[in-house]
Design a protein around this motif. Structure first.
Motif, PDB file in Angstrom:
ATOM      1  N   MET A 286       8.490  10.943   1.902  1.00  0.00           N
ATOM      2  CA  MET A 286       8.240  12.374   2.131  1.00  0.00           C
ATOM      3  C   MET A 286       9.614  13.005   2.277  1.00  0.00           C
ATOM      4  N   ARG A 287      10.000  13.802   1.274  1.00  0.00           N
ATOM      5  CA  ARG A 287      11.284  14.506   1.382  1.00  0.00           C
ATOM      6  C   ARG A 287      11.129  15.637   2.388  1.00  0.00           C
ATOM      7  N   THR A 288      12.190  15.967   3.092  1.00  0.00           N
ATOM      8  CA  THR A 288      12.076  17.027   4.103  1.00  0.00           C
ATOM      9  C   THR A 288      13.010  18.206   3.813  1.00  0.00           C
ATOM     10  N   ILE A 320       8.755   9.011   6.153  1.00  0.00           N
ATOM     11  CA  ILE A 320       9.394  10.336   6.126  1.00  0.00           C
ATOM     12  C   ILE A 320      10.903  10.128   6.115  1.00  0.00           C
ATOM     13  N   ARG A 321      11.569  10.830   5.208  1.00  0.00           N
ATOM     14  CA  ARG A 321      13.030  10.695   5.127  1.00  0.00           C
ATOM     15  C   ARG A 321      13.696  11.825   5.905  1.00  0.00           C
ATOM     16  N   THR A 322      14.675  11.471   6.708  1.00  0.00           N
ATOM     17  CA  THR A 322      15.412  12.520   7.409  1.00  0.00           C
ATOM     18  C   THR A 322      16.164  13.347   6.366  1.00  0.00           C
ATOM     19  N   VAL A 323      16.550  14.541   6.767  1.00  0.00           N
ATOM     20  CA  VAL A 323      17.024  15.520   5.779  1.00  0.00           C
ATOM     21  C   VAL A 323      18.215  15.000   4.963  1.00  0.00           C
ATOM     22  N   ASP A 324      18.086  15.139   3.639  1.00  0.00           N
ATOM     23  CA  ASP A 324      19.146  14.710   2.718  1.00  0.00           C
ATOM     24  C   ASP A 324      19.789  15.960   2.125  1.00  0.00           C
ATOM     25  N   ALA A 325      20.369  16.787   2.989  1.00  0.00           N
ATOM     26  CA  ALA A 325      21.032  18.000   2.491  1.00  0.00           C
ATOM     27  C   ALA A 325      22.405  17.613   1.956  1.00  0.00           C
ATOM     28  N   ASP A 328      23.211  17.802  -4.464  1.00  0.00           N
ATOM     29  CA  ASP A 328      22.630  18.890  -5.254  1.00  0.00           C
ATOM     30  C   ASP A 328      21.656  19.726  -4.427  1.00  0.00           C
ATOM     31  N   LYS A 329      21.648  19.518  -3.100  1.00  0.00           N
ATOM     32  CA  LYS A 329      20.692  20.254  -2.262  1.00  0.00           C
ATOM     33  C   LYS A 329      21.417  21.005  -1.147  1.00  0.00           C
ATOM     34  N   PRO A 330      22.070  22.129  -1.477  1.00  0.00           N
ATOM     35  CA  PRO A 330      22.793  22.869  -0.439  1.00  0.00           C
ATOM     36  C   PRO A 330      21.837  23.578   0.518  1.00  0.00           C
ATOM     37  N   LEU A 345      29.853  15.135   2.149  1.00  0.00           N
ATOM     38  CA  LEU A 345      29.099  15.127   3.393  1.00  0.00           C
ATOM     39  C   LEU A 345      27.635  15.430   3.084  1.00  0.00           C
ATOM     40  N   ARG A 346      26.877  14.415   2.715  1.00  0.00           N
ATOM     41  CA  ARG A 346      25.456  14.603   2.438  1.00  0.00           C
ATOM     42  C   ARG A 346      24.651  13.523   3.157  1.00  0.00           C
ATOM     43  N   GLY A 347      23.329  13.739   3.228  1.00  0.00           N
ATOM     44  CA  GLY A 347      22.439  12.746   3.821  1.00  0.00           C
ATOM     45  C   GLY A 347      22.802  12.456   5.262  1.00  0.00           C
ATOM     46  N   ILE A 415      16.229   2.306   5.946  1.00  0.00           N
ATOM     47  CA  ILE A 415      17.265   3.055   5.220  1.00  0.00           C
ATOM     48  C   ILE A 415      16.946   3.135   3.722  1.00  0.00           C
ATOM     49  N   MET A 416      17.476   4.161   3.101  1.00  0.00           N
ATOM     50  CA  MET A 416      17.502   4.229   1.642  1.00  0.00           C
ATOM     51  C   MET A 416      18.679   3.366   1.200  1.00  0.00           C
ATOM     52  N   VAL A 417      18.453   2.569   0.158  1.00  0.00           N
ATOM     53  CA  VAL A 417      19.576   1.848  -0.444  1.00  0.00           C
ATOM     54  C   VAL A 417      19.901   2.590  -1.732  1.00  0.00           C
ATOM     55  N   ILE A 437      14.830   1.512  -2.071  1.00  0.00           N
ATOM     56  CA  ILE A 437      15.903   1.721  -3.063  1.00  0.00           C
ATOM     57  C   ILE A 437      15.773   3.112  -3.692  1.00  0.00           C
ATOM     58  N   GLY A 438      16.819   3.887  -3.577  1.00  0.00           N
ATOM     59  CA  GLY A 438      16.866   5.227  -4.173  1.00  0.00           C
ATOM     60  C   GLY A 438      17.538   5.100  -5.534  1.00  0.00           C
ATOM     61  N   SER A 439      16.719   4.808  -6.539  1.00  0.00           N
ATOM     62  CA  SER A 439      17.311   4.487  -7.843  1.00  0.00           C
ATOM     63  C   SER A 439      17.963   5.706  -8.514  1.00  0.00           C
ATOM     64  N   ASN A 440      17.559   6.919  -8.127  1.00  0.00           N
ATOM     65  CA  ASN A 440      18.182   8.108  -8.754  1.00  0.00           C
ATOM     66  C   ASN A 440      19.664   8.136  -8.401  1.00  0.00           C
ATOM     67  N   ASP A 441      19.951   8.012  -7.121  1.00  0.00           N
ATOM     68  CA  ASP A 441      21.354   8.049  -6.710  1.00  0.00           C
ATOM     69  C   ASP A 441      22.058   6.729  -7.004  1.00  0.00           C
ATOM     70  N   LEU A 442      21.372   5.610  -6.769  1.00  0.00           N
ATOM     71  CA  LEU A 442      22.038   4.321  -7.016  1.00  0.00           C
ATOM     72  C   LEU A 442      22.536   4.257  -8.463  1.00  0.00           C
ATOM     73  N   CYS A 488      11.862   4.047  -4.296  1.00  0.00           N
ATOM     74  CA  CYS A 488      11.244   5.381  -4.289  1.00  0.00           C
ATOM     75  C   CYS A 488      11.932   6.357  -5.238  1.00  0.00           C
ATOM     76  N   GLY A 489      12.838   5.868  -6.087  1.00  0.00           N
ATOM     77  CA  GLY A 489      13.451   6.757  -7.091  1.00  0.00           C
ATOM     78  C   GLY A 489      12.466   7.013  -8.223  1.00  0.00           C
ATOM     79  N   ASP A 490      12.796   7.954  -9.106  1.00  0.00           N
ATOM     80  CA  ASP A 490      11.882   8.323 -10.202  1.00  0.00           C
ATOM     81  C   ASP A 490      11.562   7.149 -11.127  1.00  0.00           C
TER      82      ASP A 490
HETATM   83  C1  PEP Z   1      16.883   8.627  -4.995  1.00  0.00           C
HETATM   84  O1  PEP Z   1      18.085   8.888  -4.913  1.00  0.00           O
HETATM   85  O2  PEP Z   1      16.420   7.780  -5.774  1.00  0.00           O
HETATM   86  C2  PEP Z   1      15.915   9.356  -4.168  1.00  0.00           C
HETATM   87  C3  PEP Z   1      14.657   9.004  -4.120  1.00  0.00           C
HETATM   88  O3  PEP Z   1      16.355  10.423  -3.463  1.00  0.00           O
HETATM   89  P1  PEP Z   1      16.673  11.875  -4.065  1.00  0.00           P
HETATM   90  O4  PEP Z   1      16.201  11.897  -5.471  1.00  0.00           O
HETATM   91  O5  PEP Z   1      15.958  12.828  -3.172  1.00  0.00           O
HETATM   92  O6  PEP Z   1      18.158  11.942  -3.919  1.00  0.00           O
END
Ligand code: PEP
Ligand code: MG
Length: 530
Positions: A286-288, A320-325, A328-330, A345-347, A415-417, A437-442, A488-490
């Protein structure tokens, strides 16, 4: 008939569409300036008020996700600062129409020139606001595109998208645009195929067009063989979707019977209204960030949002994920201006740097945890000390809530990896209760290819052996230490990536709701290696 031409584009929303082109810029207006400063000022103010009333009426008659976008526009339009340059130009003798148009075009240019994808993507909202006020000034009506047509142009405004009836098909093809724009989000939610960045696109209203938003290709005036090939691919895709819908209620398993958990990602609590909890294994992310779109949210607002999802889940897990401001999310009042925000300085870094803001979220999470099967995960963790610092804050706030006799419980904290350091050396983060695993960022960090940059989209590939090797590493370590690992990445919802992810050892993925049936279908056809 002109000869067949093909153009490459970036996929913003998947699917196939066949129809005639319809230009988005087919509007004609005339405006007679009065030459009087007072009259022009009053006209602009009235037109702005009319636009505000129109947007408010649209909000009242639209569903939640679209309403949020329109509320964003309403807030922009009601902000006096937006009108100031136009009013100043009128005071210098300009007519209301050109004053507003020039001022807003300048603002749009600034947004488009931003380094930040988020701001670039909001340019379409500004254009929408500009056009609505201009229409109010001239009394012009919008020209409705015929049903089933392929809307094309430089960019599309949310209103142009929302006032169109998509039930009879159609698609959107843009020379500019962004996969991160509000319209792209709406298109994905409604299953409207959309291509952006089709820079070379020529053509005219009425030209027959084929939109292949699975392969990223637009064809104009196709020949018979191309048309037949396209229709075959579109039919196959439709059959696949129907087959997927038929098995969506079954628990997911590979062809050889290995069970795989499929959870859903939710971006706002409204998302859950459209999902039957029975077809998923819970919420894996759950993104916040949505809570912070209009400024810093208070504890009650956050608690209400979390409670809604937890109650909907009826005992199934909710992560629930704590805020990842940042990145790309200002968030105004929270994030900082940086030359390279993805490496800044993010996440969790930002959350720990501004603990007074983080503590508000932590209290809401502690209270929500009491209501169901809640876990909390921290984004962008690189060091064990970040995990420990966050855990300390949860404990401190728990003590305060206990002293105030507020019901709560400390959630399971994972944690997100998604930072390569975490994926290379998960043993350094063994205190975390789970890894997601956050595959979008990884992927973007491993391949050094920005996730928002179409020019390097080819490099941004989760199935690259280097990314898969890191996923294997995390899965293996998790198995050894009995730390649950999910993704949990796309990529978790991408049928093309699913075989590699399952063969890397993953047995739990969290996917965007629209992809859930196709993800289950893809899982059911995987035969695990070795
Ligand atoms: C990711 O990085 O894979 C992820 C799920 O987080 P976000 O896309 O919100 O950065
Ligand atoms: Mg991420």
């Amino acid at each position: 008939m002109p000869s067949a031409r093909s153009f490459k584009g970036t996929i913003a929303s998947r699917g196939y569409a066949e129809g005639d082109l319809f230009s988005l810029s087919a509007e004609v207006r005339t405006y007679q300036a009065s030459g009087d400063t007072g009259t022009e000022t009053a006209r602009l103010r009235l037109a702005r008020e009319a636009a505000v009333t129109e947007i408010a009426a649209l909000i009242a008659h639209t569903e939640a996700e679209a309403a949020e976008i329109l509320e964003f526009q309403l807030a922009m339009l009601e902000d006096e600062a937006l009108s100031e340059p136009a009013l100043a130009a009128i005071a210098r003798g300009q007519g209301a129409f050109s004053a507003w148009q020039v001022a807003l075009e300048a603002e749009i240019t600034t947004y488009l020139a931003s380094d930040n994808e988020y701001f670039r993507a909001r340019a379409a909202d500004l254009r929408d606001i500009m056009q609505r006020v201009l229409r109010a000034l001239t009394g012009a009506a919008e020209i409705a595109p015929p049903p089933g047509t392929i809307l094309y142009g430089d960019d599309i405004t949310p209103s142009q998208f929302l006032t169109r009836d998509w039930v009879q098909g159609g698609a959107v093809v843009l020379r500019q645009g962004s996969a991160a724009s509000h319209v792209a989000m709406l298109a994905r939610a409604r299953g409207v195929p959309m291509l952006v960045g089709v820079a070379e696109l020529d053509g005219a209203t009425g030209d027959p067009a084929l939109v292949d938003a699975e392969g990223g290709m637009l064809t104009l005036s196709p020949d018979g063989a191309t048309l037949a090939q396209f229709r075959f691919a579109a039919t196959q895709s439709r059959l696949r979707r129907e087959e997927a819908a038929a098995i969506a209620h079954r628990a997911a398993a590979t062809a050889d019977g290995t069970p795989v958990k499929v959870l859903v990602n939710v971006a706002t609590p409204d998302d859950v209204d459209a999902i039957d909890i029975a077809i998923c294994d819970g919420v894996g992310l759950m993104r916040t960030e949505f809570l912070y779109a209009g400024g810093l949210p208070d504890e009650e607002t956050q608690f209400a949002a979390y409670r809604r999802v937890v109650e909907w889940a009826r005992g199934k897990p909710v992560v629930i994920r704590t805020v990842d401001a940042g990145g790309d999310k200002p968030v105004p009042g929270f994030t900082v201006e940086e030359a390279n925000p993805f490496l800044g300085l993010r996440g969790i870094r930002l959350a720990l740097a501004k603990p007074e803001i983080f503590r508000v979220q932590i209290r809401a999470l502690l209270r929500a945890s009491f209501l169901g099967n809640v876990s909390v995960m921290l984004p962008m963790v690189s060091l064990a000390s970040e995990y420990r610092a966050a855990l300390d804050l949860f404990r401190e706030e728990s003590e305060r809530l206990t002293a105030a006799k507020v019901r709560h419980s400390i959630p399971v904290l994972g944690i997100m990896v998604e930072v390569p350091a975490a994926a290379i050396s998960p043993e350094l983060l063994s205190e975390a209760a789970f890894f997601s695993i956050g595959s979008n960022d990884l992927t973007q960090y491993v391949m050094a290819a920005g996730r928002d940059n179409g020019a390097v989209a080819g490099l941004n590939d989760v199935t690259h052996p280097s990314v898969i090797a890191l996923i294997c590493n995390v899965v293996r370590y998790g198995e050894m230490k009995k730390i649950p690992v999910s993704l949990c990445g796309d990529a978790g919802g991408d049928p093309a990536a699913i075989p590699a992810l399952l063969n890397a050892g993953l047995r739990s993925v969290s996917v965007v709701p629209a992809q859930l049936p196709l993800a289950k279908l893809a899982i059911s056809s995987v035969r695990l290696e070795g």
